[in-house]
Design an enzyme around this catalytic site. Structure first.
Site, PDB file in Angstrom:
ATOM      1  N   HIS A 150       0.855  -1.187   0.000  1.00 23.78           N
ATOM      2  CA  HIS A 150       0.000   0.000   0.000  1.00 23.78           C
ATOM      3  C   HIS A 150       0.885   1.228   0.000  1.00 23.78           C
ATOM      4  O   HIS A 150       1.934   1.239   0.643  1.00 23.78           O
ATOM      5  CB  HIS A 150      -0.905   0.007   1.242  1.00 23.78           C
ATOM      6  CG  HIS A 150      -2.045   0.952   1.118  1.00 23.78           C
ATOM      7  ND1 HIS A 150      -1.928   2.285   1.415  1.00 23.78           N
ATOM      8  CD2 HIS A 150      -3.316   0.753   0.697  1.00 23.78           C
ATOM      9  CE1 HIS A 150      -3.092   2.875   1.188  1.00 23.78           C
ATOM     10  NE2 HIS A 150      -3.959   1.973   0.758  1.00 23.78           N
ATOM     11  N   ASP A 172      -7.902  -5.495  -0.481  1.00 22.47           N
ATOM     12  CA  ASP A 172      -8.352  -6.269  -1.636  1.00 22.47           C
ATOM     13  C   ASP A 172      -8.016  -7.754  -1.541  1.00 22.47           C
ATOM     14  O   ASP A 172      -8.621  -8.568  -2.237  1.00 22.47           O
ATOM     15  CB  ASP A 172      -7.752  -5.683  -2.927  1.00 22.47           C
ATOM     16  CG  ASP A 172      -8.362  -4.337  -3.253  1.00 22.47           C
ATOM     17  OD1 ASP A 172      -9.546  -4.136  -2.927  1.00 22.47           O
ATOM     18  OD2 ASP A 172      -7.659  -3.482  -3.831  1.00 22.47           O
TER      19      ASP A 172
HETATM   20  N1  ACO Z   1       4.122  -7.573  -4.695  1.00 21.81           N
HETATM   21  C1  ACO Z   1       5.465  -7.660  -4.838  1.00 21.81           C
HETATM   22  N2  ACO Z   1       6.279  -6.600  -4.752  1.00 21.81           N
HETATM   23  C2  ACO Z   1       5.720  -5.404  -4.504  1.00 21.81           C
HETATM   24  C3  ACO Z   1       4.334  -5.243  -4.325  1.00 21.81           C
HETATM   25  C4  ACO Z   1       3.529  -6.386  -4.430  1.00 21.81           C
HETATM   26  N3  ACO Z   1       2.229  -6.324  -4.279  1.00 21.81           N
HETATM   27  N4  ACO Z   1       4.071  -3.954  -4.063  1.00 21.81           N
HETATM   28  C5  ACO Z   1       5.250  -3.316  -4.079  1.00 21.81           C
HETATM   29  N5  ACO Z   1       6.242  -4.195  -4.349  1.00 21.81           N
HETATM   30  C6  ACO Z   1       7.648  -3.897  -4.456  1.00 21.81           C
HETATM   31  C7  ACO Z   1       7.969  -3.253  -5.799  1.00 21.81           C
HETATM   32  O1  ACO Z   1       8.247  -4.194  -6.794  1.00 21.81           O
HETATM   33  C8  ACO Z   1       9.156  -2.417  -5.428  1.00 21.81           C
HETATM   34  O2  ACO Z   1      10.277  -3.258  -5.349  1.00 21.81           O
HETATM   35  P1  ACO Z   1      11.727  -2.734  -5.848  1.00 21.81           P
HETATM   36  O3  ACO Z   1      12.034  -1.564  -4.954  1.00 21.81           O
HETATM   37  O4  ACO Z   1      12.597  -3.912  -5.650  1.00 21.81           O
HETATM   38  O5  ACO Z   1      11.539  -2.327  -7.280  1.00 21.81           O
HETATM   39  C9  ACO Z   1       8.851  -1.942  -4.008  1.00 21.81           C
HETATM   40  O6  ACO Z   1       7.984  -2.943  -3.457  1.00 21.81           O
HETATM   41  C10 ACO Z   1       8.157  -0.593  -3.964  1.00 21.81           C
HETATM   42  O7  ACO Z   1       7.036  -0.641  -4.856  1.00 21.81           O
HETATM   43  P2  ACO Z   1       6.235   0.640  -5.332  1.00 21.81           P
HETATM   44  O8  ACO Z   1       5.324   0.232  -6.436  1.00 21.81           O
HETATM   45  O9  ACO Z   1       7.183   1.768  -5.595  1.00 21.81           O
HETATM   46  O10 ACO Z   1       5.469   1.007  -4.006  1.00 21.81           O
HETATM   47  P3  ACO Z   1       4.183   1.890  -3.887  1.00 21.81           P
HETATM   48  O11 ACO Z   1       4.157   2.439  -2.529  1.00 21.81           O
HETATM   49  O12 ACO Z   1       4.059   2.837  -5.020  1.00 21.81           O
HETATM   50  O13 ACO Z   1       3.102   0.725  -4.075  1.00 21.81           O
HETATM   51  C11 ACO Z   1       1.069  -0.218  -4.589  1.00 21.81           C
HETATM   52  C12 ACO Z   1       1.802   0.773  -3.715  1.00 21.81           C
HETATM   53  C13 ACO Z   1       0.914   0.375  -6.011  1.00 21.81           C
HETATM   54  C14 ACO Z   1      -0.306  -0.472  -3.996  1.00 21.81           C
HETATM   55  C15 ACO Z   1       1.874  -1.552  -4.691  1.00 21.81           C
HETATM   56  O14 ACO Z   1       2.116  -2.064  -3.407  1.00 21.81           O
HETATM   57  C16 ACO Z   1       1.181  -2.567  -5.570  1.00 21.81           C
HETATM   58  O15 ACO Z   1       1.305  -2.525  -6.800  1.00 21.81           O
HETATM   59  N6  ACO Z   1       0.399  -3.517  -4.953  1.00 21.81           N
HETATM   60  C17 ACO Z   1      -0.328  -4.464  -5.729  1.00 21.81           C
HETATM   61  C18 ACO Z   1      -1.631  -3.853  -6.262  1.00 21.81           C
HETATM   62  C19 ACO Z   1      -2.633  -3.663  -5.172  1.00 21.81           C
HETATM   63  O16 ACO Z   1      -2.872  -4.543  -4.353  1.00 21.81           O
HETATM   64  N7  ACO Z   1      -3.317  -2.498  -5.207  1.00 21.81           N
HETATM   65  C20 ACO Z   1      -4.356  -2.180  -4.246  1.00 21.81           C
HETATM   66  C21 ACO Z   1      -3.940  -1.047  -3.368  1.00 21.81           C
HETATM   67  S1  ACO Z   1      -5.095  -0.772  -2.081  1.00 21.81           S
HETATM   68  C22 ACO Z   1      -6.440  -0.117  -2.839  1.00 21.81           C
HETATM   69  O17 ACO Z   1      -6.413   0.473  -3.886  1.00 21.81           O
HETATM   70  C23 ACO Z   1      -7.730  -0.365  -2.165  1.00 21.81           C
END
Ligand code: ACO
Length: 382
Positions: free
Chosen positions: A268, A319
């Site tokens: 998140h 989710d």
């Molecule tokens: N699975 C695996 N790795 C992940 C995930 C995940 N779900 N989320 C983040 N990471 C990793 C990224 O690959 C990244 O790794 P790196 O630094 O080695 O490249 C690191 O964690 C940071 O990721 P970001 O995308 O920069 O983090 P951000 O804070 O922007 O992410 C987000 C938030 C977009 C929700 C992300 O966690 C994600 O894509 N989750 C999956 C989608 C999801 O579940 N969305 C629902 C959000 S809640 C809602 O809308 C109700």
């Protein structure tokens, strides 16, 4: 006016304060990352007050007393039927179109039939009335489209059922058990509001031009659809289906993590130590799995949750459990994100109204990284 310097650029607006709001606080009273709606902790609302009470709180600022709730509820129930023109449209839209796309069009169509359609965008009282109608009608619209796309006869809303029971009834043509109704109601409460998430931000940007509330909600629906936001609950279910069996879970998740695959339903932007909504929903998933007599999905989910949380430090977000919860209710995967939308509309509307009540056009700046100034060459010299 002071200008931000180009060094202030934060990709994805991460951590940027772009609005003031009195609707939700995700810092929590103790700063530990909790979630509050107008000062009430989510743990004190979910399971204790209904979706209707929560929607009233968001739109009107306070929890309703008995009479206010009776009147609000009566207005919602009366507003549930959708225009015939929308039903006809559902019969013409190809069955293959995703329900989120259809919902986006539906809200545009509902706008044209709203008795306050010509009210000024800044008319607070008309906006509250429009919001109440959208809350009532989006649920009917999602259920109606679903039935039509499955070739099933429409089920008219029932005025003797509450919002949660009525939605499940319109989808299944069957009144849900009390356990199902209560769990669905609770999930709606948890999905109702979440500060300046991407879809709420989109809605606020839209109306900051003094556009109307329906346009704001249409923007929000389009924004919610993406798999990094609301679309994640559908993707979370696909993960569970792909894994298929509890025996396969450990290997599947280790392979996925080794490939650096993004696991939908985890992580998140704001909650880094855990999403309080996921914690609440998990308990209800277990209870419903027991009610339907099938704990397979709980046994698949658990090792995945353990692995992603401990190895990636990414706890589940709302989710992850909601996908299982809706599966136990017999709801098809394509409905998961529309359900998120029909709950969140109360939060979106509250934000739109707050924005319009204290409006300032949202117009940020971009840091230019394109080619430097250059002359335009005649076309034959390019
Ligand atoms: N699975 C695996 N790795 C992940 C995930 C995940 N779900 N989320 C983040 N990471 C990793 C990224 O690959 C990244 O790794 P790196 O630094 O080695 O490249 C690191 O964690 C940071 O990721 P970001 O995308 O920069 O983090 P951000 O804070 O922007 O992410 C987000 C938030 C977009 C929700 C992300 O966690 C994600 O894509 N989750 C999956 C989608 C999801 O579940 N969305 C629902 C959000 S809640 C809602 O809308 C109700």
């Amino acid at each position: 006016m002071s200008h931000a310097s180009a060094d202030d650029y934060r990709p994805g607006l991460e951590g940027v304060i772009a609005s003031e709001t009195a609707i939700a606080n995700i810092e929590g009273a103790d700063g530990a990352g909790g979630l509050e709606y107008r000062g009430y902790r989510i743990e004190d609302l979910a399971g204790h007050v209904s979706y209707e009470q929560t929607a009233f709180l968001l739109l009107h600022g306070e929890l309703p007393n008995r009479q206010q709730l009776r009147e609000f509820d009566a207005r919602l129930r009366q507003a549930r039927p959708i225009p015939e023109a929308l039903v006809e449209l559902y019969q013409r839209i190809p069955k293959s179109i995703h329900p989120m796309d259809v919902l986006r069009s539906s809200v545009s169509v509902l706008a044209h039939f709203d008795p306050d359609a010509n009210a000024a965008p800044t008319d607070h009282a008309a906006n509250v009335r429009k919001a109440e109608r959208m809350i009532a009608q989006m649920a009917t619209a999602v259920a109606a489209r679903r039935r039509i796309s499955q070739g099933l006869p429409l089920v008219a809303p029932r005025a003797d059922l509450d919002h949660a029971a009525n939605f499940l009834y319109m989808v299944h043509d069957k009144v849900p058990s009390e356990a199902m109704r209560a769990a669905f109601d609770l999930s709606l409460v948890l999905y109702t509001e979440h500060e300046l998430n991407a879809s709420t931000f989109a809605a606020r940007v839209t109306v900051s031009t003094l556009s109307d509330i329906y346009s704001g909600i249409v923007s929000a629906i389009g924004t919610l659809k993406g798999p990094l936001h609301g679309g994640a609950n559908e993707e979370a279910w696909k993960v569970l289906e792909r894994v298929g069996s509890p025996e396969n879970a450990e290997k599947w998740i280790q392979d996925a993590l080794a490939r650096k695959q993004r696991i939908m339903g985890f992580g998140h932007r704001v909650y880094k130590t855990g999403d309080p909504r996921a914690t609440i929903l998990k308990t209800h998933c277990r209870a419903l799995a027991q009610e339907v007599g099938d704990d397979r999905w709980e046994r698949i989910a658990e090792p995945i949750e353990q692995a992603v949380t401990s190895q990636k430090m990414l706890p589940p977000n709302v989710d992850w459990p909601s996908a299982r919860l809706y599966h136990y209710m017999g709801l098809e995967i394509e409905l998961y994100t529309p359900i998120f939308a029909l709950a969140r509309v109360a939060g979106w509307a509250a934000h739109v109204i707050e924005q319009l009540d204290h409006n300032r056009l949202m117009r940020p700046r971009a840091r230019y990284i394109g080619p430097p100034h250059r002359p335009v060459k005649p076309i034959d010299q390019r």
